[in-house]
Design a protein around this motif. Sequence first.
Motif, PDB file in Angstrom:
ATOM      1  N   ILE A  17       3.367   7.663   2.943  1.00  0.00           N
ATOM      2  CA  ILE A  17       1.942   7.937   3.105  1.00  0.00           C
ATOM      3  C   ILE A  17       1.807   8.948   4.237  1.00  0.00           C
ATOM      4  N   LEU A  72       4.744   9.421  -3.234  1.00  0.00           N
ATOM      5  CA  LEU A  72       4.101  10.232  -2.207  1.00  0.00           C
ATOM      6  C   LEU A  72       2.594  10.099  -2.348  1.00  0.00           C
ATOM      7  N   SER A  73       1.950   9.835  -1.229  1.00  0.00           N
ATOM      8  CA  SER A  73       0.492   9.774  -1.282  1.00  0.00           C
ATOM      9  C   SER A  73      -0.066  10.186   0.060  1.00  0.00           C
ATOM     10  N   GLY A  74      -1.372  10.225   0.150  1.00  0.00           N
ATOM     11  CA  GLY A  74      -2.018  10.659   1.385  1.00  0.00           C
ATOM     12  C   GLY A  74      -2.231  12.155   1.372  1.00  0.00           C
ATOM     13  N   HIS A  75      -2.093  12.743   2.548  1.00  0.00           N
ATOM     14  CA  HIS A  75      -2.474  14.142   2.691  1.00  0.00           C
ATOM     15  C   HIS A  75      -1.355  15.103   2.308  1.00  0.00           C
ATOM     16  N   PRO A 124       0.870  14.714  -4.544  1.00  0.00           N
ATOM     17  CA  PRO A 124       1.186  13.281  -4.538  1.00  0.00           C
ATOM     18  C   PRO A 124       1.803  12.871  -5.869  1.00  0.00           C
ATOM     19  N   MET A 168      -0.135  11.506   6.792  1.00  0.00           N
ATOM     20  CA  MET A 168      -1.418  11.679   7.474  1.00  0.00           C
ATOM     21  C   MET A 168      -1.405  13.023   8.183  1.00  0.00           C
ATOM     22  N   PRO A 208       0.827  -1.194   0.000  1.00  0.00           N
ATOM     23  CA  PRO A 208       0.000   0.000   0.000  1.00  0.00           C
ATOM     24  C   PRO A 208       0.869   1.255   0.000  1.00  0.00           C
ATOM     25  N   GLY A 209       0.539   2.182  -0.866  1.00  0.00           N
ATOM     26  CA  GLY A 209       1.286   3.426  -0.964  1.00  0.00           C
ATOM     27  C   GLY A 209       2.303   3.421  -2.076  1.00  0.00           C
ATOM     28  N   THR A 210       2.548   2.262  -2.683  1.00  0.00           N
ATOM     29  CA  THR A 210       3.629   2.156  -3.660  1.00  0.00           C
ATOM     30  C   THR A 210       3.070   2.080  -5.079  1.00  0.00           C
TER      31      THR A 210
END
Lengths: 214, 831, 212, 432
Positions: free
Chosen positions: D320, D245-248, D252, D322, D89-91
């Motif tokens: 990721i 890069l992901s999430g808040h 991203p 938050m 997850p995140g990749t």
Amino acid sequence: MAGFIGELLGPFKGFATVMRQAFKPRLTRSYPHEMRVKPQRFHGRHVLNRYPDGMEKCIGCELCAGVCPASCIYVRGQDNPVDAPVSPGERFGFVYEINLLRCIFCGLCVEACPTEAITMTQLFEFSVTDRADAIYTKDELLVQADGTPNHGQPDGPLIDLAELKLADGWMRATSPAGRADFEGVPAWTPSAGVGLRPAERGQSDVTESEEEEA
Amino acid sequence: MPEQPPPEMVTISLDGQEIEVPQGEYIIKAAEDQGTYIPRFCYHSRMKPVGLCRMCLVEVETPRGRILTTACNTPVAPEMIVDTESAVVQKAQEGILEFLLINHPLDCPVCDKGGECPLQDQTVAYGPGESRFVEEKRHFEKPIPLSDIVLMDRERCILCARCTRFSEEVSGDPLIEFVGRGNQTHVITFPDEPFASYFSGNTVQICPVGALTAKPYRFKARPWDLEAIESVSMVDASGASISIETSQNEVVRINGVDNDATNHGWLSDKDRFVFQAIHSENRLATPLIRDDAGDLQPASWGDALDRVADALGSVRGDEVASIGGANNTNEEAFALGKFLRTVVVTPHIDAQVGDALNPEFLAGVTPRAEIGDLDGAATILVWAGDLKEEFPTLFLRVRHAVTQMGAKLIVVHPRRTGLDNIAAEKITYRPGEGPEVVRKLTAQGDQDYGAVRDLLTAGPVIALVGLTGRAEDPRLAEAVAAYALGLPGSKVLPLARRANVFGALDMGLAPTLLPGRVPVKSESGRAELESHWGPLPGEAGLDTAGIIAGLAAGDLKALLLVGADPVRDGRNPDAVRAALDAAEFVVSLDMFLNDSNQQASVILPVDGFAETEGTVTNIEGRVQKVNRILPGPGQSRALWSILDELSSRMGGQLGAGDGPAIAKEIALVAPAYRSMTWDRLEWGPERDGVVMPDRDGVQELRFVPDDSGLRPTAGRLALHSGRVLYDGGTRNTQSPALAGLTPDPAVYLHPRDASALALADGQEVDVAGEFGTVRLRLELDPSLAEGSAYVPANLDSTWVLGVPDVVTVEAQSSKGKKNEKKKGKKKGAGE
Amino acid sequence: MSVATVISDWSAPNQERARTLLEAYPERRSAAMPLLYLASLEHGHLTPAAMAQVAELTGLTSAQVQSVASFYTMYKRDHVGRYLISVCTSISCFLMGADDVLEAIEEETGTPDGTTSSDGTFSVEHVECIGACGGAPAVQVNYELVEGVAPERGATLCRWLRESSPEVVVTDEMQKYFGGVRSFDWGITETVGAIAPVPAFGPYGSTGEESA
Amino acid sequence: MTSFPMILTERMTAHPADSHLLDRYEATGGYETLRQALLSMKPEEIVEQVKAANIQGRGGAAFPAGIKWGFLAPIEPRYLVINGDESEPGTFKDRQLLERDPHQLIEGVVLTSFAIGANHAFIYIRGEYPKPARRVQQAVEAAYAKGYLGQNILGSGFDLDVMVHLGGGAYICGEETALLNSLEGLRGEPRLKPPFPAVEGLYAKPTIVNNVETISNIPWIVANGGDAYAAIGDVDSVGTRLFSLSGHVKKPGNVEVPMGLTWRELIYDIGGGIRDDNELKAWVPGGASAPWFVAEHLDTKVTKDDCAKAGSMLGSGAVIVMDETTNVVAAAHRIVKFFSHESCGQCTPCREGTTWLERILWRLLNRAGRPSDIDLLLDVCDGISPGLAWPPRMTTICPLGPSAVSPITSIMTHFREEVESMIPGLQEVASA
């Protein structure tokens, strides 16, 4: 001197004993016309119980037979018929026999039973004229659909059904495993039906003195 | 076991103690051998480690620090430091058990495993006191039948993969497998493809919880009221070690016992469930005498024995013959032989029913291989019946040698066999043309079978030699053995199927053999025996075929049938029946009524498997102890005691008062058994059995096979009459669990033969031979050699056919009737 | 037994593809996974019969094939709708509101998570990470990706699928109308897409040409 | 940030429309390295260059690739397997490399196969990536047509067959031995190690399994020399790396940066900071398996060793982020749920433990937690990963089980009060 007087009074001393005893409460009873209330935890003859829906509680696990110090219990299990199950689950007690001549009424079978299938009642009158009759089979041990135990003299003066309910009280006292968690949890018993039993010592709010009061 | 070089030893430290263990041994095994038990679920010493359950975690000192590792797949290394009870290990074990238990139903009281359950035991020993799991447990439908025998309760399964690994790795029929992933993983079969393995019962035995249960034992008893005794399976002659377990005088279960020399702990389902026949209601429980009206009436032992003694006493000794004795212990066989030779005084003795090899070959071929030799073999040649059908536990040993130990396998057979899929080479030949195959293999420079010949140059070669089918000329096997013995480092394992046939031959139940592998024609051997027994006939007697002919011709007048059914097993059923009818007196000593003894004058019930104590001898000549745990039913008696009493009524002195006395006499008079005592087999290192002769060479018979004198081929459709595991025999049909597994009778033809005869798959056809005709369903089988027909032997209807060399197959007289091919046919003959 | 007889009920191109696959791998058994996709395509989903065929082709037992198929989430052993809508609810998409997207899609299609609509148009499932975290929340239709799907756009996407019922599901087309932010720039527009709920790769379930 | 060469993404950045096509690849110097290497270099020389480059595997374990190649057992045949089962997850970095520059990977595959003596290579791509797989397949076909693959490549006498294999939807197949099982047509269950794949891998033959990103670096390394590569980045962690890069975060996406930046630079400068300019609460530095970092780690350097010292890892390079609005229990639950769903089910602690953890967290989330659940959570974690230390000890076969422990220890370390506040009655008891 004293000896002489003593001899003279001798018979009266005897009377005195008689008189003293005569006014004490009587211990003997005219059994069987008059029954004594047996202690709550009296170990009488076993019954095999049912669930409220009529299913048998015995699953034929043979733990009672395994634990019995007198080796008087014989159990055989069998696959539950799928369409007409005898007990919940896969297995039921197919054969269940207790040789009451060997039984020492220790109650270990009751403690070993994982489903409370076997419990003891206050029934204690089971004289037989043939040794083979002392081997109680499943037919005799299993309670009827309404929870009433089978017994030899259904209408005679020997059986007091009120007393049997007391026996149920004993059964509930140890169920399951006497854990306080089950306090206040309704339980089902063969003859008393669904009900609550009063808390006992060691369970939450009951102290020793309270118990004695009760 | 063959000698192997002793393994190199290394020193490791186990819980602070220095121990010496073989290099490369897994920690779990090394520790166990030293008395330190590491808990485990998935580890099984006869299968490759997989490290699934994680129960056997131990701490090992490494250069990178102390690591937690599973003991089941970590081999020991020199100077290794292992800690099996550190705080970390204990915590981990407790954790694993809690994990295993969170979804495991707590239904131990109804679970068959309760009381002998590793999960229960190890929870008590290593587990947490209470569960902290408050959620709902995982649920599956339960129990579901995986086959006619095995049931699966997936909620109890802890996914150790023992069963799936067994079926993939050991028995080679992966019909059960993991399905799903993660928390929803479970073990199940493919829809509509049941777990129809000949070895399914083993999975029940090795299941560490009660997930797999077998119908015959299910809910029959609890482990704590079982009585157990070790013994040997009498289903085939490979001598699988078993433990017989009874409750209330009833055998409820048979488990395999890990015998390094024979079965490695595995059993076929027939070995495992055939015990049901013991308690069949059809067991003979009282002596029967035929009354004047021709009906069998129950009688007292006294009357029955009187009748037999009178009848046998009223004819000349050599007018009496005996067939059978191969299903009894060595002691009983010996008593029977002595009774016949010294009390009745007849040489006409045969334990084989005319369906096996030359007794001198079976008893005396040298060098004879042991089963354990398979593991060291470079090449294994199997030229015998389908081992999967006839010797299931030996089949597993061959599989083990090939798949685990790297042996190359060559199978020669008229049809596909259970071993084909692991064979390096397979030769399929038309029945009757075996001699040609031998010739081609032998001839230098022959173009055929080059690859096979190349493989056979790599020794040691172990040759398993027996009859591929009942119609085969027995001398072919001798020719094959003669060929095989010329190969490098070769040894031969002669195969004959019937339970204790090798013991019976060793005890002299053959027309040409005296006890202890002494040929009748050996002057010195006979003289030696005569010094104990008094004068004996110097001529060989008649074999079964001769006896049948003699009875028909009136030369023989009386017959003893000892647990034999020559009508079903003989070459020509009608002829055998006629011979039995012609006999003046037939006495049968048996456990059941069968097609042969229905017409006997007197029938005496005898104790059988699990009811008698003694020794048996398997294919390798290994003597093992069988034990008694039950009384026979009703009035049945041990064979030796019947014979002893019969002797005294006939004025003889058998001296067979009890089993141990007979065993002592065997050691006295049978040269090859001179050192054999029951004590040796009951205690100590020889509990796995002792191969006779001891290596001091006391065996007199040294049979050297030759390859001459073979029967030529004739006819268009040569018959291959192969045996199947679940046949129509008494034991099988009297065991409810097995009776339903018998395959549907059928005749198998190569598709080209079928189309040449204008026959279609599934059609009803008439199969006719020299001795009889039978109507069977036709199945196409491309694995057959062209020009042959395969009919499974001894099924309900097929036995009527007898064993002709050739058969004709033609469409059923009422033409055009095509039966639809039956769906869901049983595994077995068709496989 | 020859390949053709085992899968004689398959379409001719798929028979040919199966044969190629069986030859491509060093060991026959390796072809099990691609063959399972092919079988799903042939039978609509992975039926027992299809698994038995793959078993026969690869020399495994049916039980073994079932075991393999059941391990992987993309082999559907139950009926699947024409459009399989997979909503990622893993951590990155979750942080960006994937649960709302799933809810909107469930509502629009009337198909609760993990089920197939009664008319067989939609199957809706939540899936773990599908590698579009930069464009969270992400949705796949027959494994063709749409990124940056807001709840109402997810609903519109489903409506479009139902109403225009496209033969081929193409990522770029869907992204254009229903997508939002993307993990990275895709550079070009493609016409290749999936024709069934089977990944549109090589031999199975794809159509169109890869082009610039 | 000092200037650095864009090793992986230069072509796709410069030519967004056709970086995946062979013409463009050749036009930008592609396959030149291969031609020269095949004709002029010995396999050992390539291995030497890769060893000198000291490139760490980009799949997650960060094991030096050159050293891995050195473990190969001297047995033929050998196999090269490219791990494109990117499911952490995140990749999503490999997806970009596969989709946008497949030839770069293929050139790396040929070079690597040549170096290790493999004549058969497999590119295992996860089933949910049909489009990347199509592009790679197309590229493979183009490479075959031009003689970069197949028999006697570029006249060098070296043969190589490449197959693209699609997975079936199982995260665990990213574990190299599970991937090999999957490639063999088995259940994707990790194997026991030892033996390692370099000794007994695919079909029990020596096998090298490398990540897509790792192999995509190989052409550059061979072209420019290992030392040049080792000069980029930090002392121990060299080269550039693709971070997802992901999430808040405001921006991203994938970025290629040299190793050795600080996290602050990565999140605030490159990632553009937190959405809505919220406060940063925590971030996952290396894919869902990695323990979380919080604000105090912002100045930690983005290298293998620095992150390990700080108690986490770079893993697959997935970041990721938050922000303050995040419910950490919900986030941790989502990650644990992922691992519970992806557990292969063969070994007990992972199969039972991850599910149990997920269910406890679910209870907490639904305000049905019990005061004892905090200890229970940590104790169950301890049963999977004894000691809860980093790097984790394991009671399992593979690291998937301990991966599920990371988010829980993270929230317990950094946000214990917030977790406790979700348990009814706990804080009242504590304050009383």
